[in-house]
Write an enzyme that holds these catalytic residues in place. Structure first.
Site, mmCIF file in Angstrom:
data_model
loop_
_atom_site.group_PDB
_atom_site.id
_atom_site.type_symbol
_atom_site.label_atom_id
_atom_site.label_comp_id
_atom_site.label_asym_id
_atom_site.label_seq_id
_atom_site.Cartn_x
_atom_site.Cartn_y
_atom_site.Cartn_z
ATOM 1 C CG ASP A 280 -2.198 0.798 0.977
ATOM 2 O OD1 ASP A 280 -2.214 1.630 0.049
ATOM 3 O OD2 ASP A 280 -3.165 0.615 1.721
ATOM 4 C CE1 TYR A 281 0.360 7.492 -2.885
ATOM 5 C CE2 TYR A 281 1.598 8.152 -0.950
ATOM 6 C CZ TYR A 281 1.151 8.410 -2.233
ATOM 7 O OH TYR A 281 1.491 9.583 -2.862
#
Length: 745
Positions: A280-281
């Site tokens: 994820d980011y």
């Protein structure tokens, strides 16, 4: 043909090409294939990606030329996509196509109901259809991958990202996860022009954050992890998903993006997953803040060796993998394995055959925001509306009535889409006012007043609302949460209607007129006071661009309400986390007693939901007969048929959702008081009865045992055929068999 089988055949055709590419790559180019950056060339949604901003197009172009970027995300557009891909295909040494990804959560241009709302429809085919429509628009916009579906089972309504999932039940999450994967990826194979790669997220237990606080730690038993939070990911893999996103949170002290147990041992070793894992980011970079890694280099080592194949935005893999391989801290075999997974997926998507797929502006214009998709949005919207209360048959409204539509969402269009909408068409947003006026026989019979802001009062707002309601026969109050109150980083301490809106509701209630509450929300809410006491309450969620029409379709009776709650509405915020499948404990509380000491309950409320999971009314009046069973015994290798007769005694047609729940009376580990095992929808005309039949088998009665394997044990079981998780007809049967059966499911 299953997606995975088709993908295997497509990959097989390119196997030698992929191996030749891997052999020809430098270590830096291999790291480049695992480097995912924000797309700075097409419009970049800084509102949902605040850390990266718009990026530097010149820098990213240079990296693409050098073979140091494998994927870009959150840019759309066919023509620009062709220009960007041309850099990789004509100016880089190895000419490996880029993979384009985007956050298409509930629609690209055509915006559908938020996933939690759509879950209320209890309709897997509807979920597949909306995902399919979103995929068609996405694929035509030069995007190959979506970061959806979110398959996190959510039991704490304080957590903001409830809105992106399918609620609190494992079975419903499993079914909708698989349906959405099939919808995104299609039935013809990933190389079909209308297919996009699905990404099940966030693995794992992200939704179990302590206190419902976004990004917080999680701590749970292995039985809960494997029995509640992992099954929807397994369902996604089984449905053919070839991408998994790792989570921000830690699980029992190990950050998910650094967990070899989750991302390699379980995902690949137990489930046979063949795709790639994307962080994820910056989640791999956040191993440092977790206190799990010393620095960025250490974070890259830990995440990569754990099983995270692709690094999102941080650039850590590009920066550190070459030196990690040189030092032996990461093996060349592991690096090649990750690159192979990415290249195999690109091959499965048909990018080696046609790197410019999805870059035809003519097709993009033809399919994006098509009439067919807009009509589907309206259909999905009305199928997601839940009727909670309808005293004295106040609904459906008459199209000839004088109606006061009051509240911050009365004429609002800014909050119809809901969270995680990036590329919707603002001009297609339909307000409640527009929907009501289009449905009413005389639009002049509708008066409008906001009366209040969402979280702040309006000067003179109460007076304006009273004036608008003066001549009305019915007051409809559009209240609840704004878009920015649900979604990522929007945890709430109190899941209630904001105070200024409650003041407005109180003022309207004082007029003594019939009152309908329309709740706009991305989570379950605790309803109190005059909100709770209104004659009618309708959950309208965030229904997408056609919200006004969809709500009007139901409120004026053109379509009856058919949805059910995928989350339990508690009596009080303090009951969180709450789900219907809680255990009885050694001191179960009697839900019929308002006060009872020395039991598992709060002082202020019963240990129940105000409106439980599966709850929802129709415009009919549905009654349930007793359960009919062919036998009170279920053989170990056999089946048990059971049925219930449901009758519509009301004046309107109705769609009833009959739900089957079970409870294992005695087991080697304590079991939930109820568990959903099946459901069926039936349509009933006024006065009509129908028998609804189900078949149970022993496999449905199992659970994760102390040895962490799926276990089925004989004994007595309660079974309900019910309209929701707190009611229904009840019977008992016995599972006959050996002491137990286990397997490694």
């Amino acid at each position: 043909m299953p997606v995975s089988a088709q993908a295997s055949r497509t990959v097989a055709r390119h196997r030698q090409k992929i191996e030749d590419l891997i052999a020809a790559m430098t270590v830096e180019e291999k790291a480049g294939q695992l480097n995912l950056l924000a797309d700075p060339f097409r419009w970049m949604p800084t509102a949902v990606n605040p850390l990266d901003g718009t990026g530097d197009p010149a820098r990213v172009t240079a990296l693409i030329r050098e073979g140091k970027v494998g994927s870009l995300f959150n840019g759309i557009g066919a023509e620009a996509g062709r220009r960007i891909q041309r850099v990789a295909m004509e100016e880089s040494r190895l000419k490996i196509p880029l993979l384009f990804a985007a956050d298409v959560i509930h629609g690209l241009s055509t915006i559908f109901p938020v996933p939690l709302a759509e879950a209320a429809a209890f309709d897997t085919e509807l979920a597949r259809r909306t995902a399919r429509a979103a995929a068609v628009e996405t694929a035509a916009s030069a995007v190959h991958q979506t970061y959806a579906p979110m398959v996190d089972v959510a039991r704490d309504q304080r957590w903001g990202r409830n809105v992106e999932g399918a609620g609190e039940d494992v079975l419903l999450n499993n079914l909708l996860a698989a349906a959405r994967v099939r919808g995104f990826q299609g039935e013809k194979g990933l190389d079909d022009r209308d297919a996009v790669l699905a990404t099940a997220k966030h693995m794992a237990a992200y939704s179990a954050a302590v206190g419902g606080v976004e990004y917080n730690t999680t701590d749970m038993s292995e039985q809960t992890l494997r029995g509640v939070f992992l099954p929807p990911f397994k369902a996604s893999v089984d449905a053919g998903a070839l991408s998994i996103m790792s989570a921000f949170n830690d699980v029992n002290g190990v950050p998910a993006s650094g967990s070899r147990k989750l991302l390699t041992d379980i995902l690949r070793g137990e489930w046979g997953f063949e795709g790639f894992v994307v962080s994820d980011y910056t989640s791999e970079q956040e191993l440092v803040a977790h206190g799990f890694a010393e620095d960025g280099r250490d974070a890259a080592r830990l995440a990569f060796n754990a099983g995270v194949d692709v690094s999102m935005v941080s650039g850590l893999y590009l920066e550190h993998l070459p030196s990690l391989v040189a030092s032996g801290e990461v093996s060349m075999a592991r690096l090649d394995e990750a690159v192979r997974r990415v290249l195999n997926t690109k091959a499965a998507l048909g990018l080696f055959d046609d790197p410019y797929r999805g870059t035809d502006p003519v097709r993009e214009k033809a399919v994006v925001g098509s009439r067919e998709h807009v009509e589907l949005s309206r259909e999905a919207g009305r199928k997601s509306v839940v009727l909670l209360k309808n005293d004295n048959g106040l609904l459906p409204l008459k199209k000839s009535q004088k109606i006061a539509l009051v509240g911050p969402f009365a004429d609002d269009v800014d909050n119809v889409w809901g969270p995680w909408t990036i590329w919707g068409a603002p001009e297609r947003r339909v307000s409640l006012e527009a929907g009501f006026r289009a449905a009413m026989s005389d639009p002049q019979n509708l008066s409008i007043a906001r009366g209040s802001g969402v979280e702040t009062p309006l000067d003179g707002g109460i007076e304006q609302a009273i004036a608008a309601a003066r001549d009305a026969e019915v007051i409809v109050l559009a209240i609840g949460e704004a878009t920015n109150m649900s979604g990522e980083a929007q945890s709430r301490t109190e899941i209630v209607v904001p105070a200024p809106q409650v003041v407005l509701v109180d003022a309207m209630a004082a007029l003594g007129k019939p009152m309908v509450i329309l709740l706009r929300n991305g989570r379950a809410l605790a309803l109190e006071g005059n909100v709770k006491n209104a004659q009618a309450i309708v959950v309208t969620w965030f229904l997408g661009e056609q919200m006004g029409h969809a709500v009007a379709d139901v409120l004026f009776g053109d379509h009856g309400p058919s949805a059910r709650l995928p989350v339990s509405f508690p009596h009080k915020s303090g009951q969180q986390p709450y789900s219907y499948d809680r255990k009885t404990t050694g001191r179960p509380a009697n839900p019929d007693l308002a006060s009872e000491e020395y039991k598992a309950r709060y002082r202020e409320t019963t240990n129940t939901a105000l409106y439980p999971f599966g709850y929802g009314l129709t415009y009919g009046a549905i009654s349930y007969g007793p359960i009919e069973m062919e036998s009170d015994k279920l053989a170990w290798a056999g089946t048990l048929d059971l049925a219930v007769t449901v009758t519509n005694t009301g004046p309107h047609p109705a769609e009833e959702l009959v739900q089957l729940y079970i409870h294992d009376r005695v087991a080697s580990l304590t079991q939930p008081g109820r568990l959903l095992k099946d459901f069926k929808r039936v349509s009933l005309k006024p006065g009509q009865s129908t028998k609804v039949s189900f078949t149970l088998n022993a496999r449905q009665l199992g659970f994760i045992g102390a040895d962490e394997t799926w276990r089925i044990e004989p004994g007595l079981f309660d079974v309900w055929l019910a309209p929701h998780a707190q009611g229904g007809a009840k019977a008992t049967f016995q599972l006959i068999g050996p002491a137990s059966i286990t397997d490694g499911r």
